[in-house]
Scaffold this active site. Structure first.
Site, PDB file in Angstrom:
ATOM      1  N   GLU A 113       4.039  -6.475   1.773  1.00 63.07           N
ATOM      2  CA  GLU A 113       3.681  -6.890   0.411  1.00 63.07           C
ATOM      3  C   GLU A 113       3.631  -5.699  -0.555  1.00 63.07           C
ATOM      4  O   GLU A 113       2.577  -5.388  -1.109  1.00 63.07           O
ATOM      5  CB  GLU A 113       2.307  -7.570   0.431  1.00 63.07           C
ATOM      6  CG  GLU A 113       2.269  -8.814   1.289  1.00 63.07           C
ATOM      7  CD  GLU A 113       0.866  -9.353   1.519  1.00 63.07           C
ATOM      8  OE1 GLU A 113       0.756 -10.537   1.860  1.00 63.07           O
ATOM      9  OE2 GLU A 113      -0.118  -8.596   1.362  1.00 63.07           O
ATOM     10  N   PRO A 114       4.744  -5.027  -0.775  1.00 66.20           N
ATOM     11  CA  PRO A 114       4.704  -3.890  -1.698  1.00 66.20           C
ATOM     12  C   PRO A 114       4.570  -4.356  -3.147  1.00 66.20           C
ATOM     13  O   PRO A 114       5.246  -5.296  -3.570  1.00 66.20           O
ATOM     14  CB  PRO A 114       6.066  -3.219  -1.482  1.00 66.20           C
ATOM     15  CG  PRO A 114       6.964  -4.347  -1.053  1.00 66.20           C
ATOM     16  CD  PRO A 114       6.096  -5.290  -0.262  1.00 66.20           C
ATOM     17  N   GLY A 115       3.690  -3.723  -3.882  1.00 66.63           N
ATOM     18  CA  GLY A 115       3.585  -4.001  -5.320  1.00 66.63           C
ATOM     19  C   GLY A 115       3.947  -2.736  -6.066  1.00 66.63           C
ATOM     20  O   GLY A 115       5.023  -2.607  -6.659  1.00 66.63           O
TER      21      GLY A 115
ATOM     22  N   GLY B 144       0.765  -1.240   0.000  1.00 63.83           N
ATOM     23  CA  GLY B 144       0.000   0.000   0.000  1.00 63.83           C
ATOM     24  C   GLY B 144       0.793   1.286   0.000  1.00 63.83           C
ATOM     25  O   GLY B 144       0.208   2.371  -0.005  1.00 63.83           O
TER      26      GLY B 144
ATOM     27  N   TYR C 216      -0.267  -1.645 -12.069  1.00 66.15           N
ATOM     28  CA  TYR C 216      -1.710  -1.592 -12.310  1.00 66.15           C
ATOM     29  C   TYR C 216      -2.069  -0.948 -13.646  1.00 66.15           C
ATOM     30  O   TYR C 216      -3.136  -0.366 -13.789  1.00 66.15           O
ATOM     31  CB  TYR C 216      -2.430  -0.896 -11.150  1.00 66.15           C
ATOM     32  CG  TYR C 216      -2.148  -1.560  -9.819  1.00 66.15           C
ATOM     33  CD1 TYR C 216      -2.611  -2.844  -9.551  1.00 66.15           C
ATOM     34  CD2 TYR C 216      -1.378  -0.925  -8.837  1.00 66.15           C
ATOM     35  CE1 TYR C 216      -2.329  -3.481  -8.347  1.00 66.15           C
ATOM     36  CE2 TYR C 216      -1.097  -1.553  -7.629  1.00 66.15           C
ATOM     37  CZ  TYR C 216      -1.573  -2.824  -7.393  1.00 66.15           C
ATOM     38  OH  TYR C 216      -1.294  -3.445  -6.209  1.00 66.15           O
TER      39      TYR C 216
ATOM     40  N   TYR D  14      -9.950   5.810 -10.987  1.00 64.51           N
ATOM     41  CA  TYR D  14      -9.652   6.392  -9.662  1.00 64.51           C
ATOM     42  C   TYR D  14      -9.365   7.885  -9.713  1.00 64.51           C
ATOM     43  O   TYR D  14      -8.854   8.433  -8.739  1.00 64.51           O
ATOM     44  CB  TYR D  14      -8.400   5.736  -9.052  1.00 64.51           C
ATOM     45  CG  TYR D  14      -8.320   4.248  -9.146  1.00 64.51           C
ATOM     46  CD1 TYR D  14      -9.197   3.439  -8.434  1.00 64.51           C
ATOM     47  CD2 TYR D  14      -7.330   3.644  -9.913  1.00 64.51           C
ATOM     48  CE1 TYR D  14      -9.104   2.059  -8.505  1.00 64.51           C
ATOM     49  CE2 TYR D  14      -7.233   2.265  -9.980  1.00 64.51           C
ATOM     50  CZ  TYR D  14      -8.122   1.477  -9.280  1.00 64.51           C
ATOM     51  OH  TYR D  14      -8.024   0.117  -9.355  1.00 64.51           O
TER      52      TYR D  14
ATOM     53  N   CYS E 165     -13.829   4.674 -27.670  1.00 64.61           N
ATOM     54  CA  CYS E 165     -15.102   5.320 -27.959  1.00 64.61           C
ATOM     55  C   CYS E 165     -15.823   5.761 -26.704  1.00 64.61           C
ATOM     56  O   CYS E 165     -16.950   5.329 -26.461  1.00 64.61           O
ATOM     57  CB  CYS E 165     -15.963   4.377 -28.781  1.00 64.61           C
ATOM     58  SG  CYS E 165     -15.220   4.131 -30.378  1.00 64.61           S
ATOM     59  N   GLU E 166     -15.184   6.548 -25.886  1.00 62.98           N
ATOM     60  CA  GLU E 166     -15.919   7.225 -24.825  1.00 62.98           C
ATOM     61  C   GLU E 166     -15.134   8.419 -24.315  1.00 62.98           C
ATOM     62  O   GLU E 166     -13.904   8.421 -24.339  1.00 62.98           O
ATOM     63  CB  GLU E 166     -16.323   6.262 -23.711  1.00 62.98           C
ATOM     64  CG  GLU E 166     -15.235   5.524 -23.020  1.00 62.98           C
ATOM     65  CD  GLU E 166     -15.850   4.627 -21.937  1.00 62.98           C
ATOM     66  OE1 GLU E 166     -16.194   3.484 -22.300  1.00 62.98           O
ATOM     67  OE2 GLU E 166     -15.996   5.077 -20.791  1.00 62.98           O
TER      68      GLU E 166
HETATM   69  N1  LLP Z   1      -1.298  -7.032  -0.404  1.00 65.01           N
HETATM   70  C1  LLP Z   1      -2.618  -7.166  -0.606  1.00 65.01           C
HETATM   71  C2  LLP Z   1      -3.366  -8.134   0.202  1.00 65.01           C
HETATM   72  C3  LLP Z   1      -3.274  -6.388  -1.557  1.00 65.01           C
HETATM   73  O1  LLP Z   1      -4.582  -6.524  -1.746  1.00 65.01           O
HETATM   74  C4  LLP Z   1      -2.529  -5.468  -2.333  1.00 65.01           C
HETATM   75  C5  LLP Z   1      -3.161  -4.639  -3.334  1.00 65.01           C
HETATM   76  C6  LLP Z   1      -1.145  -5.381  -2.106  1.00 65.01           C
HETATM   77  C7  LLP Z   1      -0.565  -6.162  -1.120  1.00 65.01           C
HETATM   78  C8  LLP Z   1      -0.257  -4.458  -2.873  1.00 65.01           C
HETATM   79  O2  LLP Z   1      -0.578  -3.116  -2.719  1.00 65.01           O
HETATM   80  P1  LLP Z   1       0.399  -1.976  -3.317  1.00 65.01           P
HETATM   81  O3  LLP Z   1       1.713  -2.029  -2.535  1.00 65.01           O
HETATM   82  O4  LLP Z   1       0.618  -2.293  -4.762  1.00 65.01           O
HETATM   83  O5  LLP Z   1      -0.349  -0.728  -3.112  1.00 65.01           O
HETATM   84  N2  LLP Z   1      -5.665  -1.247  -8.870  1.00 65.01           N
HETATM   85  C9  LLP Z   1      -5.437  -0.290  -7.828  1.00 65.01           C
HETATM   86  C10 LLP Z   1      -4.689  -0.887  -6.656  1.00 65.01           C
HETATM   87  C11 LLP Z   1      -5.386  -2.092  -6.085  1.00 65.01           C
HETATM   88  C12 LLP Z   1      -4.575  -2.716  -4.986  1.00 65.01           C
HETATM   89  C13 LLP Z   1      -5.120  -4.051  -4.655  1.00 65.01           C
HETATM   90  N3  LLP Z   1      -4.397  -4.729  -3.627  1.00 65.01           N
HETATM   91  C14 LLP Z   1      -4.691   0.910  -8.413  1.00 65.01           C
HETATM   92  O6  LLP Z   1      -4.399   0.908  -9.602  1.00 65.01           O
HETATM   93  O7  LLP Z   1      -4.414   1.885  -7.722  1.00 65.01           O
END
Ligand code: LLP
Length: 463
Positions: A320-322, A278, A421, A364, A391-392
């Protein structure tokens, strides 16, 4: 959703329509290192390069639109997270941000673990050689097939998301003669400061088991009784694109509170807690994200302090960084098509992609930056809206930005910070062909996810 919502500079205030935009950069040719990947730079000829390769060369070879990921930057960020958290903690990269087999190999080589949330992500991870015991399996509605596969291959943990799933996973594991390591995901009742679609710790939503009303404690009670489960810890993920650490602080406080209650009731000290992902990144120059070492220090201190107060052994922490790893490492390269000035409003710049390669702006209200990258320009700043070819009218890539007024059809523009994402949420809307992902490193570029073709579309259409 990012924090970039500032009025325009005084020089333009009297002529600009309403909107959320930052004042035009003094030099539109400058590339702010906050939002651009590490090896992105402007060359002497004026064009931009990544990994030592000019964008014009990349566009020529791989076409547009395309995502270019700076492998050096990706590895550096993964390593920074790994190093910051050290040996007493685990970093699980959240594959939902962007996953491919090359990415899995980079993560493996850099010593990270992986969080997957579907059978497809699990298959990708295993097929690229990620050891199963370094994989965490998530999801609020895992199918029996997905759970069975995860248990069979021996994933390191399954994160249980409901009372039904506690029983389901226990049953499947027992049927396979196994004891599955699990965590229970709880909702701690925190309102994370982010867009409501990506906030996940308040109670009124689909993820996790509420701490409120003793529900999480009841889930723990049930999990501890079932032979098929080895309960190793508690999980909390409060949301995404968050800058303020106070939400994590409250979450850690409440998770540790639950660990204490578990110890008092069952005489068991669970050895792990996971505080989720997050952490926010910079999409524009106004965003100021924290560094991994600052985050690791803050989280470590909070957990240690809370555990000392509760007289608990400090559990092993995982995160859990993504977005924070892959987000800043890539940009999307587009070719400018139609340029349409609307008198007194703004200029609409249409590119050859759009909401099919970046849905985040429409979904968002996300803010992005954009730059002219095939050349420099000394022309005055012009207020633009970068839109796609779908088309929008909501098909917007960058809502309000400034580009040089001499922008023309055929120029290349790039949108930074699109590593997370974007490709992973890409669609075939209007039968668009999803763009390739090209990894660039030390003067070499290679496709890691190829561009879709019309044959790909027709192959699925079997009617
Ligand atoms: N762990 C869990 C359980 C999660 O559900 C998520 C993201 C992460 C880790 C990784 O979060 P991050 O570090 O990437 O913020 N599509 C949306 C974000 C959805 C996130 C869903 N879960 C966007 O584009 O902003």
């Amino acid at each position: 959703m990012s924090r970039s919502a500032h009025p325009a500079g005084p020089r333009h205030a009297d002529v600009l329509p309403e909107g959320h935009y930052t004042a035009p950069a003094a030099d539109l040719n400058a590339l702010d290192p906050k939002v651009w990947a590490q090896t992105v730079t402007r060359t002497d000829s004026g064009s931009v390069s990544v990994g030592g390769i000019d964008v014009a060369t990349l566009a020529e070879e791989f076409g547009t639109p395309a995502y270019f990921v700076d492998e050096t930057d990706f590895r550096a960020r993964a390593r920074a997270w790994r190093t910051a958290f050290g040996h007493d903690a685990d970093v699980f990269y959240a594959g939902k941000a962007f996953l491919s087999r090359a990415v899995v190999r980079w993560l493996h080589e850099e010593g990270l673990n992986l969080d997957v949330c579907s059978g497809g992500e699990l298959t990708t991870a295993l097929s690229a050689g990620m050891p199963a015991d370094r994989i965490a399996f998530h999801g609020n509605n895992k199918s029996v097939e997905e759970i069975t596969k995860a248990v069979e291959v021996g994933v390191g943990r399954i994160v249980l998301d409901s009372f039904q799933e506690i029983v389901r996973v226990a049953h499947i594991a027992q049927g396979l003669g196994k004891r599955q390591r699990v965590q229970i995901r709880i909702t701690v009742g925190v309102e994370a400061h982010t867009h409501e679609f990506i906030a996940t710790a308040h109670e009124d939503q689909k993820f996790g088991i509420p701490l409120a009303g003793g529900q999480a404690a009841e889930a723990v009670r049930r999990a501890l009784q079932l032979d098929g489960l080895e309960l190793i810890g508690i999980h909390s993920h409060i949301g995404s694109q968050i800058f303020d650490m106070s939400g994590f602080e409250v979450a850690a406080h409440r998770v540790v509170g639950l660990l204490k209650d578990i110890r008092d009731e069952h005489g068991v000290e669970l050895p792990e807690i996971d505080l989720g992902g997050g952490l926010g990144i910079a999409y524009t120059s106004d965003d100021d994200p924290s560094e991994p070492h600052e985050i690791a220090k803050a989280l470590g201190e909070i957990v240690t302090r809370e555990c000392e107060a509760a007289k608990l052994r400090t559990p092993r922490i995982s995160v859990e960084p993504g977005r924070a790893i892959v987000g800043p490492t890539a940009f999307t390269l587009y070719e400018v098509g139609t340029v349409k000035p609307l008198e007194g409003l703004r200029t609409y710049v249409s590119v050859d992609g759009g909401m099919s390669d970046n849905i985040r702006t429409a979904l968002y209200d996300a803010e992005y930056s954009v730059a002219l990258v095939s050349r420099t320009s000394d022309a005055a700043p012009m207020l633009v809206r970068v839109v796609g070819k779908h088309c929008e009218s909501g098909d917007i890539v960058v809502k309000d930005a400034f580009l040089p007024a001499d922008l023309a059809t055929g120029d290349l523009i790039a949108v930074p910070a699109t590593g997370a994402y974007c490709r992973s949420m890409a669609s075939n809307y209007n039968h668009a062909l999803r763009p390739p992902v090209v990894a660039v490193r030390d003067g070499e570029a290679r496709v890691i996810v190829r561009r879709e073709t019309e044959e790909d579309l027709l192959r699925l259409d079997v009617g």
